[in-house]
Design a protein around this motif. Structure first.
Motif, short mmCIF file in Angstrom:
data_model
loop_
_atom_site.label_atom_id
_atom_site.label_comp_id
_atom_site.label_asym_id
_atom_site.label_seq_id
_atom_site.Cartn_x
_atom_site.Cartn_y
_atom_site.Cartn_z
N PHE A 416 -32.07 -10.83 26.94
CA PHE A 416 -32.06 -10.40 28.34
C PHE A 416 -32.36 -8.92 28.46
O PHE A 416 -33.05 -8.49 29.40
N TRP A 417 -31.86 -8.11 27.51
CA TRP A 417 -32.19 -6.69 27.55
C TRP A 417 -33.69 -6.48 27.36
O TRP A 417 -34.30 -5.66 28.06
N TYR A 418 -34.28 -7.20 26.42
CA TYR A 418 -35.71 -7.04 26.16
C TYR A 418 -36.55 -7.45 27.36
O TYR A 418 -37.47 -6.72 27.76
N THR A 419 -36.26 -8.60 27.94
CA THR A 419 -37.09 -9.13 29.03
C THR A 419 -36.87 -8.40 30.36
O THR A 419 -37.78 -8.35 31.19
N GLN A 420 -35.67 -7.84 30.52
CA GLN A 420 -35.35 -7.20 31.80
C GLN A 420 -35.45 -5.68 31.78
O GLN A 420 -35.62 -5.06 32.82
N VAL A 421 -35.36 -5.11 30.58
CA VAL A 421 -35.31 -3.64 30.49
C VAL A 421 -36.44 -3.09 29.62
O VAL A 421 -37.24 -2.27 30.07
N TYR A 422 -36.51 -3.53 28.37
CA TYR A 422 -37.42 -2.91 27.42
C TYR A 422 -38.87 -2.99 27.84
O TYR A 422 -39.65 -2.05 27.61
N VAL A 423 -39.28 -4.09 28.45
CA VAL A 423 -40.69 -4.28 28.79
C VAL A 423 -41.11 -3.53 30.04
O VAL A 423 -42.28 -3.58 30.44
N LEU A 424 -40.18 -2.82 30.68
CA LEU A 424 -40.54 -2.08 31.88
C LEU A 424 -41.55 -0.98 31.56
O LEU A 424 -41.55 -0.43 30.45
N PRO A 425 -42.43 -0.64 32.50
CA PRO A 425 -43.34 0.49 32.29
C PRO A 425 -42.55 1.79 32.07
O PRO A 425 -41.37 1.88 32.41
N LYS A 426 -43.24 2.77 31.52
CA LYS A 426 -42.60 4.01 31.09
C LYS A 426 -41.72 4.65 32.16
O LYS A 426 -40.54 4.93 31.92
N VAL A 427 -42.24 4.86 33.34
CA VAL A 427 -41.50 5.55 34.39
C VAL A 427 -40.29 4.74 34.82
O VAL A 427 -39.17 5.27 34.96
N GLU A 428 -40.48 3.45 35.03
CA GLU A 428 -39.37 2.59 35.44
C GLU A 428 -38.32 2.49 34.33
O GLU A 428 -37.11 2.47 34.60
N TYR A 429 -38.78 2.44 33.09
CA TYR A 429 -37.82 2.35 31.98
C TYR A 429 -36.96 3.60 31.89
O TYR A 429 -35.75 3.53 31.66
N ASN A 430 -37.58 4.78 32.06
CA ASN A 430 -36.82 6.02 31.97
C ASN A 430 -35.68 6.08 32.99
O ASN A 430 -34.65 6.71 32.74
N LYS A 431 -35.85 5.40 34.12
CA LYS A 431 -34.81 5.41 35.15
C LYS A 431 -33.56 4.65 34.71
O LYS A 431 -32.43 5.02 35.09
N VAL A 432 -33.73 3.61 33.91
CA VAL A 432 -32.58 2.79 33.49
C VAL A 432 -32.12 3.10 32.07
O VAL A 432 -31.05 2.65 31.66
N HIS A 433 -32.93 3.87 31.35
CA HIS A 433 -32.60 4.16 29.94
C HIS A 433 -31.22 4.78 29.76
O HIS A 433 -30.47 4.37 28.86
N PRO A 434 -30.80 5.77 30.56
CA PRO A 434 -29.48 6.38 30.33
C PRO A 434 -28.33 5.39 30.42
O PRO A 434 -27.28 5.61 29.81
N TYR A 435 -28.53 4.31 31.17
CA TYR A 435 -27.44 3.36 31.39
C TYR A 435 -27.54 2.12 30.50
O TYR A 435 -26.60 1.31 30.47
N THR A 436 -28.64 1.98 29.77
CA THR A 436 -28.84 0.77 28.97
C THR A 436 -29.08 1.03 27.50
O THR A 436 -29.09 0.08 26.69
N SER A 437 -29.28 2.29 27.09
CA SER A 437 -29.63 2.56 25.69
C SER A 437 -28.52 2.16 24.73
O SER A 437 -28.77 1.90 23.55
N TRP A 438 -27.28 2.09 25.23
CA TRP A 438 -26.16 1.70 24.37
C TRP A 438 -26.26 0.24 23.93
O TRP A 438 -25.68 -0.12 22.89
N ILE A 439 -27.01 -0.58 24.66
CA ILE A 439 -27.07 -2.01 24.34
C ILE A 439 -27.78 -2.26 23.02
O ILE A 439 -27.21 -2.86 22.10
N PRO A 440 -29.04 -1.83 22.84
CA PRO A 440 -29.70 -2.08 21.54
C PRO A 440 -29.01 -1.35 20.39
O PRO A 440 -29.00 -1.86 19.26
N ILE A 441 -28.45 -0.17 20.66
CA ILE A 441 -27.75 0.55 19.59
C ILE A 441 -26.54 -0.24 19.12
O ILE A 441 -26.30 -0.40 17.91
N THR A 442 -25.76 -0.77 20.06
CA THR A 442 -24.58 -1.55 19.70
C THR A 442 -24.98 -2.84 18.98
O THR A 442 -24.35 -3.23 17.98
N LEU A 443 -26.04 -3.47 19.45
CA LEU A 443 -26.49 -4.71 18.80
C LEU A 443 -26.91 -4.44 17.36
O LEU A 443 -26.60 -5.23 16.45
#
Length: 569
Positions: A416-443
């Motif tokens: 779900f993180w990959y399909t909903q967050v990671y595949v976002l375009p660069k600008v859109e991804y940067n907006k959510v990165h501060p709040y979601t980067s902990w997910i792949p790191i924890t995994l």
């Protein structure tokens, strides 16, 4: 040019190399080259003095001990090194000294220490001090030589440049080959299956750094989002590692903090001076510096409360509140950092703008929360370790079911993180990165430490590369690629073998990694010489000595250059 590189006497065309004309050198650059030449002379004299020294003169034990002392140690015979306190001379028995006189005596003692230090004695051509400081002078000369190589490779036309080209096939191939070599030739085991053991985190940094560097070298824009996660992981380790150290040792000494600042900023300082770059060009350094300071402050303030779990959680909550205030309220961020625009400001000369603090705000805000997550993981590390131990002790069938459930859960979350967050375009991804980067790191942490076998083994090759990530990050700009202009981004490649891109890649990379490792070693060598861990008096004296020497050298060079320019005009 901003920051500590703002020392220009003349400017040049922004689309040409600096060249070697004095008119194109800043005051800081000339001061560095003069100091480098002077240190070479001292080193040669030291080599000669040691070569001509009679063997019979080496029988004195004092000489053997002095040989190991630092360049900035007390030269008056006081025991200044190895954590011992330097004591001022005591007044005669029976005399009384008012407090004001005591302060004056301490000040006089500090000045006397500075005047008799080996740094001053070497500068004044004291042959005995020069002879004893051969190892430190060698390190200084080697470091200076590598800085000169920075300048020659990046700011002159002696070595040509080549354009970048991206091939997904080659990008993946290089990483796969290196990983296969690491698995086949550098697989090692640790003594116990410890969660997030140091060798494992170094390995983690190493393979991420390889992909990070290849991303820059080939300008692999399609993996931008992955690189953002890697940078977040580095910042996560800043929170995790520093919290672990301070929480376990309660070592908030100024010396240890100074050594951390030296490690993070020594090389980048000289890169800025020698190449007239802004501090923010190497944004990783200020980012790790500010978050290291924030972890230090979070645990150092009220450190007596650190053994109470509730207070640790309160401190972390205050860290979150501080981040929300400092970064999410943009006017507050600009109000705080505007007085430091001279240090943190940056404008890309190829993309002119007028907001000098934008780069600092953008870069630091992307990872403004993840260091707190690193602190939290360090805090729950004992509990986490006990959970893994209990799983390891379960019966085989139950253990398999539990691990399979955890892996399946990680797979679902990752999907779900990959399909909903990671595949976002660069600008859109940067907006959510501060709040979601902990997910792949924890995994990654959960999966990498799932079994004792995984925790026991690590790839030493990547671990070795992980130890020199700071040096490879800075060196890539100038001796692997080329920026060609002050504050420029590395848009070209160093081309020693034009027309042979793969052979050139192999040759340049070998030299680049070698230089990075040598700079890592030299930074630590000079750190040990200049920044004592447990002697605040000596640390203060050394800081004053280095500051005074730097200011004096700069002002003298500035005056001489302006006098020279006035005469020729």
């Amino acid at each position: 040019h901003q920051g500590i590189s703002n020392m220009d006497v003349a400017t040049d065309n922004p689309e040409t190399s600096d060249g070697i004309s004095p008119a194109h050198l800043s005051t800081g650059q000339v001061a560095f080259f003069l100091a480098y030449g002077w240190v070479i002379c001292l080193w040669l004299l030291s080599e000669f003095l040691n070569w001509t020294r009679k063997p019979s003169q080496d029988v004195h034990a004092e000489d053997d001990l002095e040989q190991k002392k630092h360049l900035l140690e007390d030269g008056s015979g006081q025991k200044a090194g190895n954590g011992e306190t330097v004591k001022a001379e005591l007044p005669p028995p029976g005399s009384t000294t008012p407090k004001a006189t005591a302060y004056a005596g301490a000040s006089h003692g500090l000045l006397a220490d500075m005047a008799s230090s080996h740094l001053v004695r070497c500068a004044l051509l004291d042959t005995e001090a020069i002879r004893k400081e051969l190892p430190t002078l060698r390190a200084m000369v080697e470091f200076g030589t590598l800085m000169v190589w920075y300048y020659i490779a990046d700011r002159t036309d002696i070595i040509p440049s080549a354009g970048k080209s991206y091939s997904r096939d080659l990008f993946i191939f290089l990483f796969v080959i290196l990983t296969c070599v690491a698995i086949g030739a550098s697989m090692q085991t640790v003594k116990a299956p410890v969660l997030l053991v140091r060798q494992q985190t170094e390995e983690w940094k190493g393979w991420m750094q390889v992909l990070f560097l290849l991303y820059h070298y080939y300008e692999a824009k399609e993996v931008y989002n992955a690189i953002r996660i890697f940078i977040a992981a580095y910042v996560w380790m800043t929170g995790f590692g520093n919290f672990s150290y301070y929480y376990k040792t309660a070592d908030f000494s100024v010396g240890r903090f100074g050594q951390m600042m030296w490690r993070l900023n020594f090389l980048v300082f000289f890169a800025c001076v020698v190449l007239r770059n802004s501090y923010m060009l190497y944004y990783i350094c200020p980012m790790h510096t500010i978050y290291t300071v924030m972890v230090y402050a979070a645990l150092g303030i009220g450190y007596q409360l650190n053994q109470k779990p509730n207070w640790i959680l309160i401190k972390m909550g205050l860290c979150v509140a501080a981040v929300l205030l400092l970064w999410d309220c943009k006017p507050v961020f600009y109000a705080i950092w505007s007085p430091f625009t001279w240090l943190m400001g940056y404008l890309d000369p190829r993309k002119p703008g007028n907001d000098e603090l934008y780069e600092w705000y953008f870069r630091s805000s992307l990872d403004r929360f993840i260091w707190i997550h690193g602190m939290l993981c360090a805090f729950i590390h004992p509990w986490w370790s006990s959970v893994l131990t209990s799983i390891d002790a379960m019966p085989a069938a139950k253990r398999t079911v539990v691990r399979s459930t955890i892996v399946a859960g990680c797979g679902v979350v990752g999907y779900f993180w990959y399909t909903q967050v990671y595949v976002l375009p660069k600008v859109e991804y940067n907006k959510v990165h501060p709040y979601t980067s902990w997910i792949p790191i924890t995994l990654w942490i959960v999966l990498r430490n799932m079994t004792p076998t995984l925790r026991l083994h690590h790839l030493r090759l990547y671990g070795w590369l992980g130890c020199i990530t700071l040096e490879t990050y800075i060196c890539q700009f100038h001796i692997w690629m080329k920026t060609t202009i002050p504050d420029g981004q590395p848009k070209a490649l160093l081309s020693i073998l034009p027309g042979y891109p793969l052979l050139n890649f192999a040759l340049v990379t070998a030299g680049y990694v070698f230089v990075s490792h040598r700079l890592f070693e030299l930074t630590n060598t000079l750190k040990n010489a200049a920044v004592p861990h447990s002697n605040n008096h000596l640390l203060l004296r050394n800081c004053l000595l280095m500051a005074c020497a730097g200011v004096l050298l700069y002002l003298t060079t500035y005056g001489a250059m302006h006098l020279f320019i006035r005469q020729i005009l």
